[in-house]
Design an enzyme around this catalytic site. Structure first.
Site, PDB file in Angstrom:
ATOM      1  N   LYS A   1     -17.565  -6.993   4.806  1.00 20.77           N
ATOM      2  CA  LYS A   1     -18.534  -6.314   3.949  1.00 20.77           C
ATOM      3  C   LYS A   1     -18.299  -6.772   2.517  1.00 20.77           C
ATOM      4  O   LYS A   1     -17.392  -6.303   1.837  1.00 20.77           O
ATOM      5  CB  LYS A   1     -18.415  -4.787   3.998  1.00 20.77           C
ATOM      6  CG  LYS A   1     -19.581  -4.095   3.247  1.00 20.77           C
ATOM      7  CD  LYS A   1     -19.260  -2.690   2.779  1.00 20.77           C
ATOM      8  CE  LYS A   1     -18.744  -2.646   1.370  1.00 20.77           C
ATOM      9  NZ  LYS A   1     -19.703  -3.084   0.320  1.00 20.77           N
TER      10      LYS A   1
ATOM     11  N   GLY B   1     -24.014  -3.962   2.691  1.00 19.56           N
ATOM     12  CA  GLY B   1     -24.218  -2.525   2.593  1.00 19.56           C
ATOM     13  C   GLY B   1     -23.353  -1.930   1.515  1.00 19.56           C
ATOM     14  O   GLY B   1     -22.521  -2.611   0.905  1.00 19.56           O
ATOM     15  N   ASP B   2     -23.542  -0.643   1.282  1.00 23.50           N
ATOM     16  CA  ASP B   2     -22.714   0.035   0.296  1.00 23.50           C
ATOM     17  C   ASP B   2     -21.523   0.701   0.985  1.00 23.50           C
ATOM     18  O   ASP B   2     -21.369   0.641   2.211  1.00 23.50           O
ATOM     19  CB  ASP B   2     -23.537   1.042  -0.515  1.00 23.50           C
ATOM     20  CG  ASP B   2     -24.230   2.086   0.354  1.00 23.50           C
ATOM     21  OD1 ASP B   2     -23.809   2.289   1.520  1.00 23.50           O
ATOM     22  OD2 ASP B   2     -25.195   2.702  -0.133  1.00 23.50           O
TER      23      ASP B   2
ATOM     24  N   GLY C   1     -22.586   3.574   3.513  1.00 22.08           N
ATOM     25  CA  GLY C   1     -23.314   3.186   4.710  1.00 22.08           C
ATOM     26  C   GLY C   1     -22.593   2.218   5.607  1.00 22.08           C
ATOM     27  O   GLY C   1     -22.728   2.268   6.832  1.00 22.08           O
ATOM     28  N   VAL C   2     -21.794   1.316   5.017  1.00 20.42           N
ATOM     29  CA  VAL C   2     -21.142   0.263   5.805  1.00 20.42           C
ATOM     30  C   VAL C   2     -19.625   0.321   5.663  1.00 20.42           C
ATOM     31  O   VAL C   2     -18.905   0.236   6.653  1.00 20.42           O
ATOM     32  CB  VAL C   2     -21.671  -1.124   5.398  1.00 20.42           C
ATOM     33  CG1 VAL C   2     -20.843  -2.237   6.025  1.00 20.42           C
ATOM     34  CG2 VAL C   2     -23.134  -1.280   5.806  1.00 20.42           C
ATOM     35  N   GLY C   3     -19.126   0.461   4.442  1.00 21.82           N
ATOM     36  CA  GLY C   3     -17.682   0.461   4.238  1.00 21.82           C
ATOM     37  C   GLY C   3     -16.975   1.533   5.049  1.00 21.82           C
ATOM     38  O   GLY C   3     -15.982   1.262   5.734  1.00 21.82           O
TER      39      GLY C   3
ATOM     40  N   GLU D   1      -5.399  -4.028  -1.961  1.00 23.13           N
ATOM     41  CA  GLU D   1      -5.127  -4.537  -3.309  1.00 23.13           C
ATOM     42  C   GLU D   1      -6.017  -3.744  -4.246  1.00 23.13           C
ATOM     43  O   GLU D   1      -7.242  -3.849  -4.176  1.00 23.13           O
ATOM     44  CB  GLU D   1      -5.408  -6.039  -3.379  1.00 23.13           C
ATOM     45  CG  GLU D   1      -4.916  -6.678  -4.663  1.00 23.13           C
ATOM     46  CD  GLU D   1      -5.994  -6.748  -5.709  1.00 23.13           C
ATOM     47  OE1 GLU D   1      -5.886  -5.978  -6.705  1.00 23.13           O
ATOM     48  OE2 GLU D   1      -6.940  -7.531  -5.560  1.00 23.13           O
TER      49      GLU D   1
ATOM     50  N   CYS E   1      -8.107  -7.572 -11.856  1.00 25.27           N
ATOM     51  CA  CYS E   1      -7.211  -6.429 -11.693  1.00 25.27           C
ATOM     52  C   CYS E   1      -5.804  -6.718 -12.194  1.00 25.27           C
ATOM     53  O   CYS E   1      -5.057  -5.791 -12.491  1.00 25.27           O
ATOM     54  CB  CYS E   1      -7.186  -5.977 -10.234  1.00 25.27           C
ATOM     55  SG  CYS E   1      -7.128  -7.336  -9.070  1.00 25.27           S
TER      56      CYS E   1
ATOM     57  N   GLU F   1      -7.387   1.799 -16.316  1.00 28.70           N
ATOM     58  CA  GLU F   1      -7.900   0.449 -16.098  1.00 28.70           C
ATOM     59  C   GLU F   1      -9.342   0.391 -16.607  1.00 28.70           C
ATOM     60  O   GLU F   1     -10.224   1.073 -16.090  1.00 28.70           O
ATOM     61  CB  GLU F   1      -7.850   0.081 -14.608  1.00 28.70           C
ATOM     62  CG  GLU F   1      -8.297  -1.344 -14.347  1.00 28.70           C
ATOM     63  CD  GLU F   1      -8.212  -1.730 -12.880  1.00 28.70           C
ATOM     64  OE1 GLU F   1      -7.815  -2.874 -12.581  1.00 28.70           O
ATOM     65  OE2 GLU F   1      -8.551  -0.887 -12.028  1.00 28.70           O
TER      66      GLU F   1
END
Length: 475
Positions: A172, A203-204, A207-209, A247, A281, A381
């Site tokens: 994804k 997807g977002d 919905g997918v993650g 990560e 990051c 951050e």
């Protein structure tokens, strides 16, 4: 009918348009105008992709080392043929200057593929220890969730070791940077990756993650993103007791020791912080300098920052593009305002867009001085071109300041004495320590301590995340 390119999923070796999926505009952050549309999938497409990966795993997990080497070599060749296109896509979806997008952003994917070929050639999968035989075998189906800030870096440094291990996968990519991901899927298809081994579902997170992380037929999840999202990933994965490698965020310290070449160290530190518009990051966003050199440091930092050229990614004179999206722009602007309100000295930059820019998510590269450890800009951050300068009186104090963070992804040490720098590095609680601004290498393990995550990526360290260890006793 929109004339914009429409991006779809890649499942079981075929392009597939999600049923009933809503269309999301992909925004070029340099212009704030749509450059494509992506069809957002949902749990049904995740189920289909996982089923395809599960079917493919039976055969692919049994391939030989040489077969996987040949496949990775074919992918590297196909990737090289499309690298300029991938760079152009990253320029559009992220606003990265074109040269940087092609050479660094797209080039890093090729570097990871080449490194994984080298790693796989000599990796020890089986070994004997007296009566004990150790077998390292593929975990199974991998769920890979990647961010928008270094799209090819994070896709390839997950896909390549998963393939080398013998895993199949469902990727994804970020819905904010899907153009380069689609080109990568085209690369995989052109290289002859067997159907079902590599699947990509747009997807977002909702919905997918979440569907990937919670799926009972996903055996391992590799996630890169914010610490907040990483906590949710860990909780969702717990119900199926799957392996999770993460990560996450960072707030890396850059300790400039008293014996360092101060002018050079400050120049390099400022530019490294602003690299990729501060959207890394592991960026060295906290510069720690001797108290008695502060005035000199501030003057150099101001000079370097004022020489940064923010502007059109297609202009060869541009050295910094916009931040990636509207939400990030608003967050960075708000945190710059907070830094001023909390009393940090504004050395360069400040709120608003750079002079002459009225459109696009451009941020003025900003340096704060006289920052104290409790200030928000020293702790949170920001993920934009914002540097905080803190001072110390002793090296022990510098180490304590560097470690005074919930994060532990990276740290930087500048010194005229390499052995002294290593002694300081030994005291730092971070996954990777960079001494005297070394060149980046795909052979160096990448990952963090504390709330910067768990597990490691790159080379054999990343390969190990996709392997199970089986002990066989007796002959």
């Amino acid at each position: 009918m929109s004339s914009l390119p429409l991006l779809s999923c890649y499942i079981d070796g075929q392009w597939r348009m999600p049923e009933g999926g809503r269309l999301l505009d992909v925004i070029n952050p340099a212009t704030e105008a749509p450059c494509a549309q992506v069809a957002l999938a949902g749990p049904a497409e995740v189920d289909a992709a996982v089923a395809a990966a599960r079917r493919a795993f039976a055969a692919y997990s049994q391939t030989s080392r040489q077969q996987r080497l040949d496949l990775l070599a074919a992918i590297l060749e196909a990737y090289g043929a499309r690298m300029a296109d991938i760079g152009d896509a990253i320029r559009q979806e992220m606003g990265a200057p074109l040269g940087f997008a092609r050479q660094a952003q797209a080039g890093i994917g090729a570097a990871h593929l080449a490194q994984m070929l080298e790693t796989l050639r000599d990796f020890v999968f089986d070994e004997d220890r007296g009566p004990l035989r150790l077998w390292r075998e593929p975990v199974g189906v991998a769920g890979l969730i990647t961010p928008w800030n270094w799209p090819m870096n994070q896709i390839v440094c997950k896909v390549a070791p998963a393939l080398a291990a013998g895993c199949t996968m469902v990727l994804k990519p970020s819905e904010l940077a899907p153009l380069s991901a689609n080109l990568f899927a085209e690369v995989m298809h052109a290289a002859g990756v067997p159907a079902g081994v590599f699947n990509m579902v747009h997807g977002d997170g909702a919905g997918v993650g979440q569907a990937i992380v919670a799926h009972p037929d996903i055996d391992v999840v590799s996630f890169t993103g914010s610490t907040r999202a990483g906590v949710q990933v860990a909780k969702l994965a717990a119900d199926t007791v799957k392996r999770v490698s993460q990560e996450l965020g960072g707030k890396s310290a850059n300790i400039i020791l008293p014996d360092a070449d101060i002018p050079r160290a400050v120049r390099q530190g400022v530019l490294r912080c602003f690299n990729n518009t501060g959207q890394s990051c592991n960026a060295p966003t906290r510069m720690l300098v001797p108290e008695d050199r502060y005035a000199e440091v501030a003057a150099i930092a101001r000079e370097v920052t004022e020489a940064v050229v923010a502007g059109d990614p297609l202009d060869g004179a541009t050295t910094m593009g916009p931040v990636s999206n509207a939400n990030q722009f608003a967050k960075v602007q708000q945190l710059i305002e907070v830094g001023i309100a909390e009393g940090a000295e504004l050395i360069a930059g400040g709120p608003g867009r750079p002079a002459g820019l009225t459109r696009g998510y451009y941020v003025r590269p900003t340096v704060f001085g006289r920052v104290t450890p409790s200030m928000t800009v020293a702790r949170e951050e920001i993920f934009g071109p914002v540097l905080s300068i803190l001072t110390y009186r002793t090296v022990e104090e510098a180490v304590a300041l560097a470690n005074d963070t919930v994060y532990g992804l990276a740290a930087y040490v500048q010194s005229g004495d390499a052995r002294y720098a290593q002694a300081v590095a030994r005291q730092l609680r971070a996954g990777t320590i960079y001494i005297n601004d070394p060149a980046w290498s795909p052979a160096v393990p990448f990952g963090g301590y504390k709330q910067s995550g768990n597990g490691r990526e790159y080379a054999e360290f990343g390969l190990g995340e996709f392997l199970e260890l089986k002990g066989v006793v007796g002959r």
